[in-house]
Design a protein around this motif. Structure first.
Motif, PDB file in Angstrom:
ATOM      1  N   PRO A 130      -0.571  -0.384   7.294  1.00 34.37           N
ATOM      2  CA  PRO A 130       0.363  -1.514   7.409  1.00 34.37           C
ATOM      3  C   PRO A 130       0.378  -2.012   8.854  1.00 34.37           C
ATOM      4  CG  PRO A 130       1.329   0.226   6.090  1.00 34.37           C
ATOM      5  CD  PRO A 130       0.056   0.785   6.650  1.00 34.37           C
ATOM      6  N   LEU A 131       0.382  -3.332   9.013  1.00 38.27           N
ATOM      7  CA  LEU A 131       0.051  -3.924  10.310  1.00 38.27           C
ATOM      8  C   LEU A 131       1.105  -4.926  10.775  1.00 38.27           C
ATOM      9  CD1 LEU A 131      -2.136  -4.535  12.568  1.00 38.27           C
ATOM     10  CD2 LEU A 131      -2.974  -6.315  11.015  1.00 38.27           C
ATOM     11  N   PRO A 152      -7.758  -9.314   4.233  1.00 46.03           N
ATOM     12  CA  PRO A 152      -7.403  -8.395   3.149  1.00 46.03           C
ATOM     13  C   PRO A 152      -5.939  -8.568   2.722  1.00 46.03           C
ATOM     14  CG  PRO A 152      -7.506  -7.210   5.244  1.00 46.03           C
ATOM     15  CD  PRO A 152      -7.964  -8.610   5.526  1.00 46.03           C
ATOM     16  N   ARG A 153      -5.712  -9.418   1.745  1.00 44.57           N
ATOM     17  CA  ARG A 153      -4.351  -9.765   1.338  1.00 44.57           C
ATOM     18  C   ARG A 153      -3.576  -8.575   0.774  1.00 44.57           C
ATOM     19  NH1 ARG A 153      -3.368 -15.368   0.572  1.00 44.57           N
ATOM     20  NH2 ARG A 153      -1.794 -14.829  -0.995  1.00 44.57           N
ATOM     21  N   GLN A 154      -4.303  -7.526   0.352  1.00 41.40           N
ATOM     22  CA  GLN A 154      -3.614  -6.368  -0.207  1.00 41.40           C
ATOM     23  C   GLN A 154      -2.982  -5.498   0.883  1.00 41.40           C
ATOM     24  OE1 GLN A 154      -6.833  -6.729   0.085  1.00 41.40           O
ATOM     25  NE2 GLN A 154      -7.807  -4.814   0.740  1.00 41.40           N
ATOM     26  N   ARG A 155      -3.341  -5.752   2.135  1.00 38.70           N
ATOM     27  CA  ARG A 155      -2.816  -4.950   3.239  1.00 38.70           C
ATOM     28  C   ARG A 155      -1.434  -5.458   3.641  1.00 38.70           C
ATOM     29  NH1 ARG A 155      -5.747  -4.698   9.176  1.00 38.70           N
ATOM     30  NH2 ARG A 155      -4.737  -2.799   9.935  1.00 38.70           N
ATOM     31  N   PRO A 156      -0.407  -4.608   3.602  1.00 38.23           N
ATOM     32  CA  PRO A 156       0.918  -5.064   4.052  1.00 38.23           C
ATOM     33  C   PRO A 156       0.859  -5.475   5.522  1.00 38.23           C
ATOM     34  CG  PRO A 156       1.069  -2.955   2.903  1.00 38.23           C
ATOM     35  CD  PRO A 156      -0.384  -3.212   3.147  1.00 38.23           C
ATOM     36  N   CYS A 157       1.352  -6.654   5.837  1.00 38.21           N
ATOM     37  CA  CYS A 157       1.174  -7.194   7.185  1.00 38.21           C
ATOM     38  C   CYS A 157       2.322  -8.123   7.557  1.00 38.21           C
ATOM     39  CB  CYS A 157      -0.161  -7.946   7.266  1.00 38.21           C
ATOM     40  SG  CYS A 157      -0.519  -8.633   8.898  1.00 38.21           S
ATOM     41  N   ILE A 158       2.644  -8.124   8.861  1.00 40.20           N
ATOM     42  CA  ILE A 158       3.581  -9.075   9.444  1.00 40.20           C
ATOM     43  C   ILE A 158       2.864  -9.767  10.599  1.00 40.20           C
ATOM     44  CG2 ILE A 158       5.803  -9.405  10.593  1.00 40.20           C
ATOM     45  CD1 ILE A 158       6.698  -6.720   9.344  1.00 40.20           C
ATOM     46  N   PHE A 159       2.782 -11.098  10.550  1.00 42.64           N
ATOM     47  CA  PHE A 159       2.219 -11.894  11.639  1.00 42.64           C
ATOM     48  C   PHE A 159       3.358 -12.404  12.522  1.00 42.64           C
ATOM     49  CE2 PHE A 159      -1.333 -12.105   8.704  1.00 42.64           C
ATOM     50  CZ  PHE A 159      -2.451 -12.178   9.522  1.00 42.64           C
ATOM     51  N   THR A 160       3.165 -12.344  13.862  1.00 45.33           N
ATOM     52  CA  THR A 160       4.252 -12.717  14.767  1.00 45.33           C
ATOM     53  C   THR A 160       3.832 -13.749  15.823  1.00 45.33           C
ATOM     54  OG1 THR A 160       3.775 -10.917  16.315  1.00 45.33           O
ATOM     55  CG2 THR A 160       5.272 -10.422  14.486  1.00 45.33           C
ATOM     56  N   PRO A 161       3.248 -14.886  15.439  1.00 46.88           N
ATOM     57  CA  PRO A 161       2.773 -15.837  16.457  1.00 46.88           C
ATOM     58  C   PRO A 161       3.887 -16.647  17.112  1.00 46.88           C
ATOM     59  CG  PRO A 161       2.425 -16.732  14.268  1.00 46.88           C
ATOM     60  CD  PRO A 161       2.896 -15.320  14.074  1.00 46.88           C
ATOM     61  N   GLN A 190       1.112 -18.571   3.004  1.00 43.73           N
ATOM     62  CA  GLN A 190       0.281 -18.848   1.837  1.00 43.73           C
ATOM     63  C   GLN A 190      -1.160 -18.394   2.047  1.00 43.73           C
ATOM     64  OE1 GLN A 190       1.208 -23.128   1.489  1.00 43.73           O
ATOM     65  NE2 GLN A 190       1.935 -22.726  -0.583  1.00 43.73           N
ATOM     66  N   LEU A 191      -1.700 -18.588   3.243  1.00 42.15           N
ATOM     67  CA  LEU A 191      -3.090 -18.224   3.521  1.00 42.15           C
ATOM     68  C   LEU A 191      -3.314 -16.721   3.463  1.00 42.15           C
ATOM     69  CD1 LEU A 191      -3.999 -20.554   6.532  1.00 42.15           C
ATOM     70  CD2 LEU A 191      -4.978 -20.649   4.237  1.00 42.15           C
ATOM     71  N   THR A 192      -2.330 -15.955   3.875  1.00 30.72           N
ATOM     72  CA  THR A 192      -2.535 -14.525   4.083  1.00 30.72           C
ATOM     73  C   THR A 192      -1.790 -13.628   3.107  1.00 30.72           C
ATOM     74  OG1 THR A 192      -0.682 -14.408   5.641  1.00 30.72           O
ATOM     75  CG2 THR A 192      -2.854 -14.925   6.550  1.00 30.72           C
ATOM     76  N   GLY A 193      -0.728 -14.136   2.505  1.00 31.61           N
ATOM     77  CA  GLY A 193       0.129 -13.278   1.703  1.00 31.61           C
ATOM     78  C   GLY A 193       1.025 -12.389   2.548  1.00 31.61           C
ATOM     79  N   ALA A 194       0.949 -12.526   3.870  1.00 32.05           N
ATOM     80  CA  ALA A 194       1.717 -11.684   4.791  1.00 32.05           C
ATOM     81  C   ALA A 194       3.083 -12.299   5.080  1.00 32.05           C
ATOM     82  CB  ALA A 194       0.954 -11.516   6.097  1.00 32.05           C
ATOM     83  N   VAL A 195       4.017 -11.462   5.482  1.00 30.01           N
ATOM     84  CA  VAL A 195       5.270 -11.962   6.039  1.00 30.01           C
ATOM     85  C   VAL A 195       4.920 -12.637   7.360  1.00 30.01           C
ATOM     86  CG1 VAL A 195       7.518 -11.330   6.986  1.00 30.01           C
ATOM     87  CG2 VAL A 195       6.656 -10.196   4.916  1.00 30.01           C
ATOM     88  N   PHE A 251       5.773   0.981   1.878  1.00 33.30           N
ATOM     89  CA  PHE A 251       5.248  -0.082   2.735  1.00 33.30           C
ATOM     90  C   PHE A 251       4.658  -1.194   1.876  1.00 33.30           C
ATOM     91  CE2 PHE A 251       5.507   3.488   5.591  1.00 33.30           C
ATOM     92  CZ  PHE A 251       5.976   2.901   6.761  1.00 33.30           C
ATOM     93  N   HIS A 252       5.385  -2.289   1.788  1.00 35.59           N
ATOM     94  CA  HIS A 252       4.989  -3.418   0.963  1.00 35.59           C
ATOM     95  C   HIS A 252       5.706  -4.661   1.487  1.00 35.59           C
ATOM     96  CE1 HIS A 252       8.857  -2.363  -0.765  1.00 35.59           C
ATOM     97  NE2 HIS A 252       8.360  -1.225  -1.237  1.00 35.59           N
ATOM     98  N   THR A 253       5.538  -5.774   0.804  1.00 36.98           N
ATOM     99  CA  THR A 253       6.076  -7.039   1.299  1.00 36.98           C
ATOM    100  C   THR A 253       7.589  -6.993   1.464  1.00 36.98           C
ATOM    101  OG1 THR A 253       4.267  -8.312   0.331  1.00 36.98           O
ATOM    102  CG2 THR A 253       6.274  -9.525   0.843  1.00 36.98           C
ATOM    103  N   GLN A 254       8.278  -6.315   0.563  1.00 35.53           N
ATOM    104  CA  GLN A 254       9.738  -6.318   0.643  1.00 35.53           C
ATOM    105  C   GLN A 254      10.250  -5.593   1.871  1.00 35.53           C
ATOM    106  OE1 GLN A 254      10.497  -9.038  -1.359  1.00 35.53           O
ATOM    107  NE2 GLN A 254      12.413  -7.899  -1.297  1.00 35.53           N
TER     108      GLN A 254
END
Length: 301
Positions: A130-131, A152-161, A190-195, A251-254
């Protein structure tokens, strides 16, 4: 658009049971730093600890390790091979693989202060931890053509730009108004599936749940946070909270969304409290990190 309020924070914050031990609260691996930006990893790792993570590992260029191990004795430092520019080298990937097998980190922060480290593309595409992707991790993605098509959309991720990093990721103009800011944070989600987070005045958080996009706007934070290093503090706070939430709930989207919502609120409040003592002019990112415990007290009182 929903608001991130004190009530939001209190309802989502991970519990701290009295019978807990450090393993109950997760293990954060921070991969950060380079010769030119030594302090970014320190701010991030310290903030993850201040936010309540049970253990924090900080992987950094080997030349930095002795000094920064002393600067943050609460963290376990992992010296990594570096290149001639003082950036973490590509072969560090195998060192981190072995380390992860042995120490089982829960979540990884990648990017603060890493410059153009050749390790970045490897961590972003080959690791499945998880990233929390921040700073130079986002710039590394932006340099790759059509990066979103292989993400890799299956990887739980948070982007912080921040706005500039968001524009580079989307190959777009920097958002200058609230409509454009909302459009961009929704597009990244939408592009990544990430938070997805878009930092700035009224930081936005976007997540996709049950096929629907939802956007929240933060109600804390101000010009005191407009200072170098503030983003490193935020990524550490979010990772520290996610380590706790994920360890107890998965560790998931929620849990990623809960960590993002709590993290931006807590970080903004810490900056506000620091400004009461040091003014909007005088607050350093390190001050914000130091005020994270006070922000917990304020939000929970």
């Amino acid at each position: 658009m929903k608001q991130i309020t004190r009530e939001t924070f209190r309802s989502l914050l991970p519990a701290r049971p009295r019978q807990a031990h450090k393993g109950s609260f997760g293990r954060v691996l921070v991969v950060a730093g380079s010769r030119m930006m030594c302090g970014a990893g320190l701010l991030c790792a310290k903030s993850a600890l201040r936010a309540g993570a049970g253990l924090v590992f900080w992987a950094l260029p080997e030349s930095m390790q002795p000094a920064f191990a002393a600067a943050l004795p609460e963290a376990i430092t992992v010296p990594l091979p570096q290149n001639d520019r003082g950036e973490i080298a590509a072969e560090a990937f195998y060192v981190l693989q072995d380390f992860a097998r042995q120490r089982q980190p829960s979540v990884m922060v990648v990017g603060p202060g890493m410059g153009e480290s050749p390790l970045l593309p490897l961590l972003l595409t080959k690791s499945l931890l998880p990233l929390v992707a921040d700073a130079d991790a986002l710039n590394a993605l932006a340099r790759q053509a059509d990066w979103d098509k292989t993400w890799p959309r299956q990887r739980p991720c948070i982007f912080t730009p921040h706005p500039g990093e968001m524009a580079r990721l989307l190959n777009a103009r920097t958002a200058l108004d609230e409509t454009a800011r909302r459009e961009q944070v929704e597009m990244l989600c939408q592009l990544t599936g990430a938070v997805s987070i878009l930092k700035g005045a009224g930081t936005l958080v976007c997540a996709q749940t049950q096929g629907q996009l939802h956007v929240w706007q933060n109600t804390t934070g101000g010009p005191a946070l407009a200072k170098a290093g503030s983003g490193d503090v935020l990524s550490g706070v979010i990772a520290g909270l996610w380590a706790q939430l994920g360890t107890s709930e998965g560790f998931h989207t929620q849990t990623a969304l809960k960590a993002a919502l709590c993290g931006v609120y807590l970080h903004g409040l810490a900056g506000d409290l620091a400004a009461l003592k040091r003014t909007d002019y005088g607050v350093l990112a390190g001050d914000t990190a130091e005020y994270v415990p006070q922000a917990f007290l304020e939000a929970l009182s």
